[in-house]
Write an enzyme that holds these catalytic residues in place. Structure first.
Site, PDB file in Angstrom:
ATOM      1  N   MET A  36       7.171   8.189  -5.099  1.00 46.49           N
ATOM      2  CA  MET A  36       7.764   8.282  -3.746  1.00 46.49           C
ATOM      3  C   MET A  36       6.656   8.383  -2.698  1.00 46.49           C
ATOM      4  O   MET A  36       6.573   9.339  -1.934  1.00 46.49           O
ATOM      5  CB  MET A  36       8.719   9.486  -3.701  1.00 46.49           C
ATOM      6  CG  MET A  36       9.552   9.611  -2.436  1.00 46.49           C
ATOM      7  SD  MET A  36      10.590   8.194  -2.072  1.00 46.49           S
ATOM      8  CE  MET A  36      12.182   8.701  -2.739  1.00 46.49           C
ATOM      9  N   GLY A  37       5.799   7.364  -2.652  1.00 49.43           N
ATOM     10  CA  GLY A  37       4.810   7.281  -1.565  1.00 49.43           C
ATOM     11  C   GLY A  37       5.433   6.517  -0.407  1.00 49.43           C
ATOM     12  O   GLY A  37       6.659   6.426  -0.303  1.00 49.43           O
ATOM     13  N   ARG A  38       4.589   5.937   0.429  1.00 51.20           N
ATOM     14  CA  ARG A  38       5.093   5.209   1.610  1.00 51.20           C
ATOM     15  C   ARG A  38       6.051   4.090   1.216  1.00 51.20           C
ATOM     16  O   ARG A  38       7.117   3.923   1.786  1.00 51.20           O
ATOM     17  CB  ARG A  38       3.933   4.553   2.369  1.00 51.20           C
ATOM     18  CG  ARG A  38       3.018   5.484   3.104  1.00 51.20           C
ATOM     19  CD  ARG A  38       2.059   4.610   3.907  1.00 51.20           C
ATOM     20  NE  ARG A  38       1.016   5.366   4.541  1.00 51.20           N
ATOM     21  CZ  ARG A  38      -0.124   5.705   3.955  1.00 51.20           C
ATOM     22  NH1 ARG A  38      -0.342   5.367   2.696  1.00 51.20           N
ATOM     23  NH2 ARG A  38      -1.040   6.403   4.614  1.00 51.20           N
ATOM     24  N   ILE A  39       5.636   3.283   0.221  1.00 55.10           N
ATOM     25  CA  ILE A  39       6.445   2.096  -0.128  1.00 55.10           C
ATOM     26  C   ILE A  39       7.722   2.529  -0.857  1.00 55.10           C
ATOM     27  O   ILE A  39       8.809   2.006  -0.581  1.00 55.10           O
ATOM     28  CB  ILE A  39       5.614   1.098  -0.964  1.00 55.10           C
ATOM     29  CG1 ILE A  39       4.368   0.656  -0.176  1.00 55.10           C
ATOM     30  CG2 ILE A  39       6.459  -0.117  -1.347  1.00 55.10           C
ATOM     31  CD1 ILE A  39       3.361  -0.161  -0.970  1.00 55.10           C
ATOM     32  N   ARG A  69       2.087  -2.660  -9.976  1.00 57.07           N
ATOM     33  CA  ARG A  69       1.044  -3.299 -10.783  1.00 57.07           C
ATOM     34  C   ARG A  69       1.626  -3.664 -12.152  1.00 57.07           C
ATOM     35  O   ARG A  69       2.339  -2.863 -12.772  1.00 57.07           O
ATOM     36  CB  ARG A  69      -0.155  -2.361 -10.977  1.00 57.07           C
ATOM     37  CG  ARG A  69      -1.048  -2.192  -9.745  1.00 57.07           C
ATOM     38  CD  ARG A  69      -1.807  -3.481  -9.402  1.00 57.07           C
ATOM     39  NE  ARG A  69      -2.700  -3.345  -8.269  1.00 57.07           N
ATOM     40  CZ  ARG A  69      -2.382  -3.645  -6.994  1.00 57.07           C
ATOM     41  NH1 ARG A  69      -1.188  -4.115  -6.711  1.00 57.07           N
ATOM     42  NH2 ARG A  69      -3.268  -3.497  -6.033  1.00 57.07           N
ATOM     43  N   GLU A 117      -1.988 -11.606 -14.762  1.00 57.71           N
ATOM     44  CA  GLU A 117      -1.575 -12.445 -13.636  1.00 57.71           C
ATOM     45  C   GLU A 117      -2.498 -13.640 -13.537  1.00 57.71           C
ATOM     46  O   GLU A 117      -3.711 -13.450 -13.461  1.00 57.71           O
ATOM     47  CB  GLU A 117      -1.630 -11.641 -12.330  1.00 57.71           C
ATOM     48  CG  GLU A 117      -0.545 -10.589 -12.270  1.00 57.71           C
ATOM     49  CD  GLU A 117      -0.497  -9.830 -10.957  1.00 57.71           C
ATOM     50  OE1 GLU A 117      -1.273 -10.149 -10.033  1.00 57.71           O
ATOM     51  OE2 GLU A 117       0.323  -8.909 -10.861  1.00 57.71           O
ATOM     52  N   HIS A 143       3.081 -12.180  -7.073  1.00 54.64           N
ATOM     53  CA  HIS A 143       2.364 -11.086  -6.393  1.00 54.64           C
ATOM     54  C   HIS A 143       2.256 -11.367  -4.882  1.00 54.64           C
ATOM     55  O   HIS A 143       1.160 -11.461  -4.337  1.00 54.64           O
ATOM     56  CB  HIS A 143       0.968 -10.885  -7.016  1.00 54.64           C
ATOM     57  CG  HIS A 143       0.435  -9.490  -6.789  1.00 54.64           C
ATOM     58  ND1 HIS A 143      -0.389  -8.835  -7.675  1.00 54.64           N
ATOM     59  CD2 HIS A 143       0.603  -8.617  -5.746  1.00 54.64           C
ATOM     60  CE1 HIS A 143      -0.702  -7.642  -7.205  1.00 54.64           C
ATOM     61  NE2 HIS A 143      -0.114  -7.486  -6.031  1.00 54.64           N
ATOM     62  N   ALA A 183       4.200  -9.606  -2.421  1.00 56.85           N
ATOM     63  CA  ALA A 183       4.926  -8.606  -1.618  1.00 56.85           C
ATOM     64  C   ALA A 183       4.330  -8.403  -0.227  1.00 56.85           C
ATOM     65  O   ALA A 183       5.051  -8.176   0.736  1.00 56.85           O
ATOM     66  CB  ALA A 183       5.005  -7.288  -2.364  1.00 56.85           C
TER      67      ALA A 183
HETATM   68  C1  DGY Z   1      -1.922  -4.327  -2.660  1.00 57.72           C
HETATM   69  O1  DGY Z   1      -2.268  -4.300  -1.468  1.00 57.72           O
HETATM   70  O2  DGY Z   1      -2.310  -3.501  -3.480  1.00 57.72           O
HETATM   71  C2  DGY Z   1      -0.966  -5.399  -3.061  1.00 57.72           C
HETATM   72  O3  DGY Z   1      -0.781  -5.460  -4.415  1.00 57.72           O
HETATM   73  C3  DGY Z   1      -1.356  -6.740  -2.500  1.00 57.72           C
HETATM   74  O4  DGY Z   1      -1.217  -6.686  -1.142  1.00 57.72           O
END
Ligand code: DGY
Length: 331
Positions: free
Chosen positions: A156-159, A240, A269, A288, A290
């Site tokens: 539960m961080g920012r994202i 990840r 990847e 990858h 996002a």
């Molecule tokens: C990050 O910033 O760690 C993402 O995986 C790519 O933007």
């Protein structure tokens, strides 16, 4: 004449950051679309004081051993599992990253994968392209409802918070979370409940992973964890790839242990083209991407440039992964 510091930039990043770097430094940019091979990277950075690295560049102690002038590694990513932070700190090398600016874009992608996997969007698209769509089917293409369901956030961080906020505000989902830290904000604003991982796995309809990758979290999702999930569960990973034992995920999806998965990251990847995971209908895989919006990548480039310049000029990095280096600088 004042000599500008030498810097290697391991890929072309948005001009807004690159220009700022070029104004202050003597820069070599790796123009190839693929990353420099490790041996080449070592050679390129050898005489440099600064390095702009990507998550695809391995910045380990062996590289640092041949770069005695290196003062700063500015990672063009929020994640920094590609950099040996302990080795950098030991050598007094500052490491910067790009937190904050990619929160919304990443949460948007996690949600996009959630809804695409739950509602079988990509499978439906392929069905249409293959000419299989003959009529409206009462029992065809059935997916999972979103409204009022339970979302489990791992990290539960920012994202993680931004993803939970979208699902709570838009779909009235109940939020469970697993994290070593308590999130007062998530508990207050989203009525989120902190639970152990097993409870989260058992009770969530959707599980979205937002934790960082380290030796403790590698393969934290393996066969045992997938078995604990609901058969209707949708698993999302936008953090990840190595957080997941990908063979175990394949088995879980193939056997119907879980309903579907949405992945923005894989291990490795890109995945091998003959990886059986790619043949499954109930997984959606994005390459990858996002943080891949124009605004986000520009903002990342700006922070990245600012971190680099701060590290080269002995200032505090705006986003500093290893601020303990400052104490060493003073000695
Ligand atoms: C990050 O910033 O760690 C993402 O995986 C790519 O933007």
């Amino acid at each position: 004449m004042i000599m500008k510091p030498r810097v290697f930039v391991s890929r072309v990043i948005p001009e807004v950051g690159l220009k700022r770097i070029k104004d202050h430094c003597e820069v070599e940019v790796w123009n190839d679309p693929l990353p420099p091979p490790y041996a080449v990277l070592r050679q390129k950075v050898a005489g440099c004081e600064g390095l702009v690295a990507l998550l695809t560049d391995k910045i380990d102690s062996a590289l640092m051993d041949v770069t005695p002038r290196l003062k700063v590694v500015s990672n063009y990513a929020v994640g920094f599992n590609n950099v040996d932070i302990a080795a950098a700190t030991e050598r007094g090398i500052c490491v910067g990253n790009t937190p904050g600016v990619l929160t919304d874009a990443t949460a948007d992608m996690a949600f996009c994968l959630l809804i695409a996997a739950a509602r079988r969007v990509v499978e439906g698209h392929q069905y249409t392209l293959a000419g299989k769509w003959k009529t409206w089917e009462p029992l065809g293409h059935l997916g999972q409802d979103l409204a009022g369901k339970t979302l489990g956030i791992v990290g539960m961080g920012r994202i993680g918070y931004a993803m939970a906020q979208r699902c709570h505000a838009g779909w009235e989902m109940t939020i469970l979370y697993h994290d070593v830290y308590k999130s007062e904000k998530a508990e207050r604003d989203l009525a989120a409940k902190q639970v152990d991982l097993d409870t989260l796995l058992r009770e969530s309809d959707f599980i979205s992973v937002h934790t960082d990758l380290n030796e403790k979290t590698r393969h934290m999702f393996a066969a045992e964890q997938f078995k604990k999930m609901k058969r209707t569960a949708v698993f999302i990973n936008s953090a990840r790839g190595p957080l997941v034992d990908q063979k175990a995920l394949y088995e879980a999806l193939k056997s119907g242990t879980i309903f579907a998965a949405g992945l923005d990251v894989t291990d490795p990847e890109p995945p091998a083209l003959d990886d059986p995971l790619l043949k499954l209908p109930n997984v959606v895989i994005a390459p990858h991407i996002a943080s891949a919006t124009v605004g986000t990548r520009n903002a990342m480039a700006e922070i990245c440039a600012d971190n680099l310049i701060a590290g080269l000029t002995g200032q505090k990095l705006p986003a500093w992964v290893n601020p303990e280096v400052e104490a060493r600088r003073r000695k």
